[in-house]
Design a protein around this motif. Sequence first.
Motif, PDB file in Angstrom:
ATOM      1  N   ARG A 241       0.835  -1.197   0.000  1.00 26.23           N
ATOM      2  CA  ARG A 241       0.000   0.000   0.000  1.00 26.23           C
ATOM      3  C   ARG A 241       0.870   1.247   0.000  1.00 26.23           C
ATOM      4  NH1 ARG A 241      -3.325   0.648   5.210  1.00 26.23           N
ATOM      5  NH2 ARG A 241      -1.367   1.576   5.829  1.00 26.23           N
ATOM      6  N   ASP A 242       1.910   1.182   0.869  1.00 24.68           N
ATOM      7  CA  ASP A 242       2.802   2.354   0.916  1.00 24.68           C
ATOM      8  C   ASP A 242       3.422   2.588  -0.451  1.00 24.68           C
ATOM      9  OD1 ASP A 242       2.087   2.519   3.494  1.00 24.68           O
ATOM     10  OD2 ASP A 242       3.982   1.766   4.343  1.00 24.68           O
ATOM     11  N   GLY A 243       3.890   1.454  -1.047  1.00 24.67           N
ATOM     12  CA  GLY A 243       4.486   1.565  -2.391  1.00 24.67           C
ATOM     13  C   GLY A 243       3.479   2.101  -3.388  1.00 24.67           C
ATOM     14  N   LEU A 244       2.279   1.546  -3.249  1.00 20.31           N
ATOM     15  CA  LEU A 244       1.216   1.934  -4.188  1.00 20.31           C
ATOM     16  C   LEU A 244       0.881   3.408  -4.032  1.00 20.31           C
ATOM     17  CD1 LEU A 244      -0.321   0.288  -6.222  1.00 20.31           C
ATOM     18  CD2 LEU A 244      -2.210   0.153  -4.623  1.00 20.31           C
ATOM     19  N   GLU A 245       0.812   3.844  -2.760  1.00 18.86           N
ATOM     20  CA  GLU A 245       0.505   5.259  -2.529  1.00 18.86           C
ATOM     21  C   GLU A 245       1.537   6.150  -3.191  1.00 18.86           C
ATOM     22  OE1 GLU A 245       0.047   5.848   1.604  1.00 18.86           O
ATOM     23  OE2 GLU A 245      -2.017   5.089   1.617  1.00 18.86           O
ATOM     24  N   LEU A 246       2.796   5.705  -3.025  1.00 17.57           N
ATOM     25  CA  LEU A 246       3.863   6.496  -3.663  1.00 17.57           C
ATOM     26  C   LEU A 246       3.657   6.529  -5.171  1.00 17.57           C
ATOM     27  CD1 LEU A 246       7.067   5.495  -1.700  1.00 17.57           C
ATOM     28  CD2 LEU A 246       6.015   7.749  -1.845  1.00 17.57           C
ATOM     29  N   VAL A 248       0.916   5.966  -6.791  1.00 15.53           N
ATOM     30  CA  VAL A 248      -0.287   6.734  -7.135  1.00 15.53           C
ATOM     31  C   VAL A 248       0.014   8.227  -7.109  1.00 15.53           C
ATOM     32  CG1 VAL A 248      -2.544   7.411  -6.259  1.00 15.53           C
ATOM     33  CG2 VAL A 248      -1.966   5.014  -6.476  1.00 15.53           C
ATOM     34  N   GLU A 249       0.739   8.621  -6.035  1.00 15.69           N
ATOM     35  CA  GLU A 249       1.072  10.048  -5.938  1.00 15.69           C
ATOM     36  C   GLU A 249       1.870  10.499  -7.156  1.00 15.69           C
ATOM     37  OE1 GLU A 249       3.024  11.505  -2.317  1.00 15.69           O
ATOM     38  OE2 GLU A 249       1.402  10.480  -1.268  1.00 15.69           O
ATOM     39  N   GLU A 250       2.832   9.616  -7.495  1.00 16.52           N
ATOM     40  CA  GLU A 250       3.684   9.956  -8.637  1.00 16.52           C
ATOM     41  C   GLU A 250       2.848  10.069  -9.904  1.00 16.52           C
ATOM     42  OE1 GLU A 250       7.601   8.041 -10.796  1.00 16.52           O
ATOM     43  OE2 GLU A 250       6.864   7.215  -8.917  1.00 16.52           O
ATOM     44  N   ARG A 251       1.956   9.060 -10.044  1.00 16.82           N
ATOM     45  CA  ARG A 251       1.105   9.035 -11.251  1.00 16.82           C
ATOM     46  C   ARG A 251       0.193  10.249 -11.282  1.00 16.82           C
ATOM     47  NH1 ARG A 251       0.821   8.691 -16.002  1.00 16.82           N
ATOM     48  NH2 ARG A 251      -1.014   7.850 -17.001  1.00 16.82           N
ATOM     49  N   VAL A 252      -0.343  10.587 -10.075  1.00 21.98           N
ATOM     50  CA  VAL A 252      -1.224  11.756 -10.001  1.00 21.98           C
ATOM     51  C   VAL A 252      -0.469  12.995 -10.425  1.00 21.98           C
ATOM     52  CG1 VAL A 252      -2.362  13.304  -8.369  1.00 21.98           C
ATOM     53  CG2 VAL A 252      -2.842  10.859  -8.307  1.00 21.98           C
ATOM     54  N   ARG A 253       0.782  13.096  -9.950  1.00 23.39           N
ATOM     55  CA  ARG A 253       1.589  14.257 -10.360  1.00 23.39           C
ATOM     56  C   ARG A 253       1.760  14.272 -11.870  1.00 23.39           C
ATOM     57  NH1 ARG A 253       4.584  13.475  -5.762  1.00 23.39           N
ATOM     58  NH2 ARG A 253       6.129  12.207  -6.833  1.00 23.39           N
ATOM     59  N   GLU A 254       2.081  13.063 -12.402  1.00 26.63           N
ATOM     60  CA  GLU A 254       2.261  12.982 -13.864  1.00 26.63           C
ATOM     61  C   GLU A 254       0.984  13.388 -14.580  1.00 26.63           C
ATOM     62  OE1 GLU A 254       3.494   9.071 -14.887  1.00 26.63           O
ATOM     63  OE2 GLU A 254       5.391   9.228 -13.781  1.00 26.63           O
ATOM     64  N   LEU A 255      -0.141  12.837 -14.029  1.00 25.85           N
ATOM     65  CA  LEU A 255      -1.424  13.134 -14.672  1.00 25.85           C
ATOM     66  C   LEU A 255      -1.725  14.625 -14.629  1.00 25.85           C
ATOM     67  CD1 LEU A 255      -3.725  10.208 -13.594  1.00 25.85           C
ATOM     68  CD2 LEU A 255      -3.078  10.842 -15.902  1.00 25.85           C
ATOM     69  N   ARG A 256      -1.466  15.231 -13.441  1.00 24.86           N
ATOM     70  CA  ARG A 256      -1.706  16.675 -13.329  1.00 24.86           C
ATOM     71  C   ARG A 256      -0.911  17.428 -14.373  1.00 24.86           C
ATOM     72  NH1 ARG A 256      -1.697  16.794  -7.302  1.00 24.86           N
ATOM     73  NH2 ARG A 256      -3.880  16.442  -6.750  1.00 24.86           N
ATOM     74  N   LYS A 257       0.375  16.995 -14.446  1.00 29.02           N
ATOM     75  CA  LYS A 257       1.242  17.662 -15.407  1.00 29.02           C
ATOM     76  C   LYS A 257       0.672  17.481 -16.824  1.00 29.02           C
ATOM     77  CE  LYS A 257       6.059  17.608 -16.697  1.00 29.02           C
ATOM     78  NZ  LYS A 257       7.156  16.645 -16.758  1.00 29.02           N
ATOM     79  N   GLU A 258       0.267  16.216 -17.044  1.00 26.04           N
ATOM     80  CA  GLU A 258      -0.262  15.905 -18.370  1.00 26.04           C
ATOM     81  C   GLU A 258      -1.517  16.720 -18.655  1.00 26.04           C
ATOM     82  OE1 GLU A 258      -0.171  11.668 -18.974  1.00 26.04           O
ATOM     83  OE2 GLU A 258      -1.615  11.898 -20.600  1.00 26.04           O
ATOM     84  N   ILE A 259      -2.362  16.820 -17.590  1.00 19.73           N
ATOM     85  CA  ILE A 259      -3.608  17.593 -17.761  1.00 19.73           C
ATOM     86  C   ILE A 259      -3.284  19.038 -18.087  1.00 19.73           C
ATOM     87  CG2 ILE A 259      -5.544  18.565 -16.455  1.00 19.73           C
ATOM     88  CD1 ILE A 259      -5.719  15.807 -15.069  1.00 19.73           C
TER      89      ILE A 259
END
Lengths: 779, 182
Positions: A241-246, A248-259
């Motif tokens: 979960r901790d790994g996943l959260e990291l 996810v956070e990373e992906r969210v950042r990427e997605l935000r950037k992408e958005i």
Amino acid sequence: MKPFRDLAFKHKLTAVLTAVSAISLLFSSAILLSRETLKLRSHTQQDLHAIAEILAANSVAALEFRDERAAHENLAGLELKPQVRAARLFAADGRILATFVRKAGAAGPLPEQAGPDGFRAHGSRISMFRTVVLDGERVGTLFIQADAEDAWSEMRSYVFTILFACVVSAGAALALSRGLQGAISTPIEQLTAAVGAVAESGDYSVRVASPGGDELGVLTAAFNRMLGRIQEQDAALRAARDGLELKVEERVRELRKEIVERRAAETALQVSQRKYKAIVENTNEWIWSVDVLGRWTYNNGAIERILGYSPEELLGRDCMELLHADDRAPAAELLSSEDALLNGWSGALFRWRHKNGSYRTLESVGAALKDGAGNVVGFHGIDHDITARLRLEEQLRQSQKMDAIGRLAGGIAHDFNNLLGVILGYSDLLMKRGLPEGAGTRVEQIRRAAERAAGLTRQLLAFSRKQVLDPKVLDLNTVISDLGRMLPRLIGEDVEVALAPKPNLWRVKADPTQIDQVLMNLAVNARDAMPQGGRLSISTANVDADEALARSRPPLVPGRYVMLSVADNGCGMDAATRARIFEPFFTTKEKGKGTGLGLATVYGIVEQSGGHIWVASEPGRGTTFEIYLPRLEGDASRETQEIAPSEQRAKRATVLVVEDEEALRGLTRELLESNGFAVLTAGSGAEALDLSRSHQGPIDLLLTDVVMPGFSGKVLADLLVRERPSLPVVFMSGYTDDAIARHQVLEEGTILLQKPFDEKTLISRLQQVLRSVEALVHS
Amino acid sequence: MARGRALAALLALLGACTELRADESNEHAVKAAFVSKFARFVEWPQAGRCPDHFTIAVLGKDAFTDALQRAIEGREVRERPTRVRRVTAVGQVEPCSLLWLGAAEEKHLEAVLGELGRVPVLVVGDATGFTSRGGMIGLFVENERVGFDVNVGAAERAGLRISSRLLGLARAVAKGDEGKRR
């Protein structure tokens, strides 16, 4: 009372164990007892049955012959059977033949009649009837009663023993189960507690002590293993979960950037789309597309500016509707031609109908629209509105034509004027001399013909804009009111003249004589358009022409104008006529009625005066001419004072006459000398210069032609004025040459004598000049 | 059913009769009932050769015939229909039948027995000393009750066996030609 299912497990266990042992004991005891009871009863019955059989067999004869004694004897034998308490024999007719009772009173009541065969039980007593049969015939019935009292009492004690055993064993089971249940329920309670603890705290590190190797032990071990596994999985899950959260956070950042990037791209795309859409929509080029049936599928905004229809209005409509009827066939031909389908087309001209009914000419560039398979699905193109350009071209052509005609006319007029001047001059001289009877009238005829010829020449010059203008600051209202008084005489009484001068009219600078000419020509033209009479309206207005007005009245340019309008309600004219009315010698009038120069003259005068003329006319709806003269800005009040010609004879003055036309030169000399002038003559500028230098006396005035071989009158005047600084100059001209016509006005103070002139004009003009010079000298 | 009820009424009547004093007619009825019941306690030899009906023969003219007739009516002996037949000569008596020798013919007892020889016929009568003279069952009235004696020897000579149950009711049972008192 608590329901059983809510009881604690150990109590359940105790209750179940006790109940099971008690029930099983009771059940087996009941089976045993009932079996014993049945066996006992069966034994008694069997005994009784056997006794009855023997007794029945022995009693047959006694019954058959109703022998009471023998019957008693038979029953008496029962004394040996202790279980038999009583017996009785009934004869076939129901009579009691014999009775046996072991102990009086103990047997209870005996039956008085024979009953049906079978056993009957009364407590411990069992009785039976037995029909006695002989040779198939009933001969009587035996009743016999036995008592199993002893056996039953034995049975009762047996029952009590069993019940006691039941109670004792149930108690024992209770005690034992209480002791034993701990062994089972304690580990379960421990397990339960552990499960509760785990559920409560989520702490999977709890372990339960193993109670042994039985199922509970296995269960406990399995539970412990399960806890261990859950603990491991929990840890793994936490880690994941901790790994996943990291992640996810990373992906969210990427997605935000992408958005953000995508939004920026979208915005850029939208901006770009808007830009190109705006370009496409706002370009003046008409961009369009149609399907294979010729129905509009797209039009950009230009169509509204060009044809007056909104793009939405035309969607789905047949494009041929708006095409000029004569252009439909060529357009269809173009679209179906193989060349157009393959390579498109360019430079095709088509006329399109504007919403207001007028036609626009557009130049088309386009191609077929094809789908992926190469099938033609429609056409698209870009059309350019060339209506204005065509009009300009037409105008240019028109003005070039006018210029050519004017140049021709001007050239002729120059020579004519000289010739006419000679004719007029000598005619005047002849008439002045006093001629014999009849000759004077003839000379007069010659002179009149020459004057008419001079008038025609003047009009030609006016059209060719080569006449010399003498512009003055004018109030057009004054012009029209002066002329208005004259007009009825000119155009007849059938036509009503309505003047509408606009108050506070701006001033213009124009030659009043020419404006008179313009008005008269237009009035005559209007009269000819109204043979049955009508109304002629002449009005003036201040016009601040904007772009729209300028466009509607080409080639007017925006600016401030004084507008002079001349309108009739006559027959009007069609477009073809309208296009040619200003051409010289173009006339719709009958031969001999018009010269074909009237409107051409108007055109020339207006153009030469820096103005424009515009005509609106429809057949049957009258004609309106509008003349736009530029407003005079600034010193509107300055007006040249007319000096009245004086009859007073001036002193003898010396005039240098320079004229290349010999006849005219001679005439001029003769006219001047006859009026008391001293005259020097020269045939060219050079000759005049020589003469001036060789001449000792004064030269009071230079009268020179403008257009001459060698150097012009202007140049000559400049040279001579250098030598004789105060020398006044009067120019003579049949038309304005380029030197003068460049600005279309003579320099300030220059005096021009329009050829052909008569004697009176010549002399008065010269005297006027000389007087003003004199006034200058004296002042 | 109706027939069953009629039978019960008759039996009741018969029962009532036996209670009566042995006056002339009642005595005849009781004796006839006894005669009709004896056959049931007797076994005839060669049962297979017996006729399929049972005959009670009455020798000579005798008023007892009517009483017998009434006693056997509707009854079967050894599962055969039973009839009463008057005979005038011993030769007319069929084997396996019962011969009633009334008081009127009693003096011919020895001749009848001699004539019958070993023919299995149960000879019954009510003459005094009937069994002692070779008769097989002899009826008598004593203390106003009807009783009987049995000569088992005479019966066995004719091939007949008399049931011990019947013998248990007899006043006297003789084994030989000479009937003797018990």
